[in-house]
Motif scaffolding. Structure first.
Motif, short mmCIF file in Angstrom:
data_model
loop_
_atom_site.label_atom_id
_atom_site.label_comp_id
_atom_site.label_asym_id
_atom_site.label_seq_id
_atom_site.Cartn_x
_atom_site.Cartn_y
_atom_site.Cartn_z
N GLY A 136 -3.02 -6.52 -9.45
CA GLY A 136 -4.24 -6.39 -8.66
C GLY A 136 -4.95 -5.07 -8.90
O GLY A 136 -6.18 -4.99 -8.90
N MET A 137 -4.15 -4.02 -9.12
CA MET A 137 -4.72 -2.70 -9.37
C MET A 137 -5.46 -2.64 -10.70
O MET A 137 -6.44 -1.90 -10.82
CB MET A 137 -3.61 -1.64 -9.34
CG MET A 137 -2.99 -1.43 -7.99
SD MET A 137 -1.49 -0.43 -8.07
CE MET A 137 -2.13 1.16 -8.52
N ILE A 138 -4.99 -3.38 -11.70
CA ILE A 138 -5.59 -3.28 -13.02
C ILE A 138 -6.58 -4.41 -13.33
O ILE A 138 -7.27 -4.36 -14.34
CB ILE A 138 -4.52 -3.20 -14.14
CG1 ILE A 138 -3.71 -4.49 -14.24
CG2 ILE A 138 -3.63 -1.99 -13.93
CD1 ILE A 138 -2.76 -4.53 -15.42
N LYS A 139 -6.67 -5.39 -12.44
CA LYS A 139 -7.56 -6.52 -12.67
C LYS A 139 -9.00 -6.03 -12.83
O LYS A 139 -9.49 -5.20 -12.05
CB LYS A 139 -7.48 -7.50 -11.50
CG LYS A 139 -8.33 -8.72 -11.70
CD LYS A 139 -8.20 -9.68 -10.54
CE LYS A 139 -9.07 -10.89 -10.80
NZ LYS A 139 -9.05 -11.82 -9.69
N GLU A 151 -9.72 2.40 -20.35
CA GLU A 151 -9.91 3.78 -19.92
C GLU A 151 -9.63 3.94 -18.43
O GLU A 151 -9.00 4.91 -18.00
CB GLU A 151 -11.34 4.25 -20.24
CG GLU A 151 -11.63 4.40 -21.71
CD GLU A 151 -11.94 3.07 -22.41
OE1 GLU A 151 -12.27 2.07 -21.74
OE2 GLU A 151 -11.84 3.04 -23.65
N GLN A 152 -10.08 2.99 -17.63
CA GLN A 152 -9.85 3.06 -16.19
C GLN A 152 -8.36 2.92 -15.86
O GLN A 152 -7.85 3.61 -14.97
CB GLN A 152 -10.63 1.95 -15.48
CG GLN A 152 -12.12 2.17 -15.50
CD GLN A 152 -12.88 0.96 -14.99
OE1 GLN A 152 -12.54 -0.18 -15.31
NE2 GLN A 152 -13.93 1.21 -14.21
N ILE A 153 -7.66 2.06 -16.59
CA ILE A 153 -6.23 1.88 -16.36
C ILE A 153 -5.48 3.16 -16.76
O ILE A 153 -4.58 3.60 -16.04
CB ILE A 153 -5.70 0.66 -17.13
CG1 ILE A 153 -6.32 -0.62 -16.56
CG2 ILE A 153 -4.18 0.60 -17.08
CD1 ILE A 153 -6.08 -1.86 -17.40
N ARG A 154 -5.87 3.74 -17.88
CA ARG A 154 -5.24 5.00 -18.29
C ARG A 154 -5.43 6.07 -17.24
O ARG A 154 -4.51 6.82 -16.92
CB ARG A 154 -5.81 5.47 -19.62
CG ARG A 154 -5.30 4.71 -20.80
CD ARG A 154 -5.87 5.28 -22.08
NE ARG A 154 -5.39 4.54 -23.22
CZ ARG A 154 -6.00 4.49 -24.38
NH1 ARG A 154 -7.12 5.16 -24.56
NH2 ARG A 154 -5.51 3.79 -25.37
N PHE A 203 -3.23 5.41 -14.02
CA PHE A 203 -1.80 5.65 -14.16
C PHE A 203 -1.49 6.93 -14.95
O PHE A 203 -0.34 7.14 -15.35
CB PHE A 203 -1.12 4.45 -14.83
CG PHE A 203 -1.19 3.21 -14.00
CD1 PHE A 203 -0.63 3.15 -12.74
CD2 PHE A 203 -1.84 2.08 -14.48
CE1 PHE A 203 -0.71 2.01 -11.97
CE2 PHE A 203 -1.91 0.92 -13.72
CZ PHE A 203 -1.34 0.89 -12.46
N CYS A 204 -2.51 7.77 -15.18
CA CYS A 204 -2.33 9.04 -15.89
C CYS A 204 -1.66 8.84 -17.25
O CYS A 204 -0.67 9.49 -17.59
CB CYS A 204 -1.53 10.02 -15.04
SG CYS A 204 -2.29 10.38 -13.45
N LYS A 215 0.84 -1.19 0.00
CA LYS A 215 0.00 0.00 0.00
C LYS A 215 0.88 1.25 0.00
O LYS A 215 1.29 1.73 1.05
CB LYS A 215 -0.93 0.00 1.20
CG LYS A 215 -1.84 -1.19 1.23
CD LYS A 215 -3.19 -0.81 1.76
CE LYS A 215 -4.03 -2.06 1.85
NZ LYS A 215 -5.10 -2.09 0.94
N VAL A 216 1.16 1.73 -1.21
CA VAL A 216 1.93 2.96 -1.39
C VAL A 216 1.33 3.69 -2.60
O VAL A 216 0.58 3.11 -3.37
CB VAL A 216 3.43 2.68 -1.63
CG1 VAL A 216 4.08 2.04 -0.42
CG2 VAL A 216 3.64 1.80 -2.85
N ASP A 217 1.69 4.96 -2.75
CA ASP A 217 1.21 5.69 -3.91
C ASP A 217 1.90 5.17 -5.17
O ASP A 217 2.91 4.48 -5.10
CB ASP A 217 1.42 7.20 -3.73
CG ASP A 217 2.88 7.55 -3.58
OD1 ASP A 217 3.54 7.72 -4.64
OD2 ASP A 217 3.36 7.65 -2.44
N ASN A 218 1.32 5.50 -6.32
CA ASN A 218 1.82 4.97 -7.59
C ASN A 218 3.28 5.32 -7.84
O ASN A 218 4.06 4.49 -8.30
CB ASN A 218 0.97 5.46 -8.76
CG ASN A 218 -0.39 4.80 -8.80
OD1 ASN A 218 -0.67 3.86 -8.06
ND2 ASN A 218 -1.25 5.30 -9.66
N LYS A 219 3.66 6.56 -7.57
CA LYS A 219 5.05 6.97 -7.81
C LYS A 219 6.01 6.13 -6.98
O LYS A 219 7.02 5.64 -7.50
CB LYS A 219 5.22 8.46 -7.48
CG LYS A 219 6.60 8.98 -7.77
CD LYS A 219 6.71 10.46 -7.50
CE LYS A 219 8.12 10.93 -7.80
NZ LYS A 219 8.28 12.36 -7.58
#
Length: 79
Positions: free
Chosen positions: A33-36, A41-44, A47-48, A2-6
């Protein structure tokens, strides 16, 4: 993890560079797990990531690669 994306991606880069297989594996599982079950569009958005293709190009690719969504729908129905 559990950490931020960066931080997560910095950990992945460091684990790869330092050849820490278990940490790299954990980080990759976290991303998986985050992209499952998320749409492109949601993945974009998560992850910006900006799209590189026009709407027409995307529609063509989705049509050509429809097998991926068909398999996902079949797997969801089987569960």
């Amino acid at each position: 993890m559990k950490v931020d994306n960066k931080t997560l991606f910095n950990i992945l880069i460091a684990a790869s560079f330092l050849d820490i297989a278990d940490l790299l594996d954990l980080g990759c599982k976290t991303v998986a797990g985050m992209i499952k079950d998320k749409s492109v569009e949601q993945i974009r958005e998560l992850f910006c990531i900006e799209g590189d293709f026009t709407e027409e190009q995307e529609a063509k690719m989705r049509e050509e690669n429809n097998w991926g969504s068909e398999m996902s729908q079949e797997n969801n129905a089987a569960q």
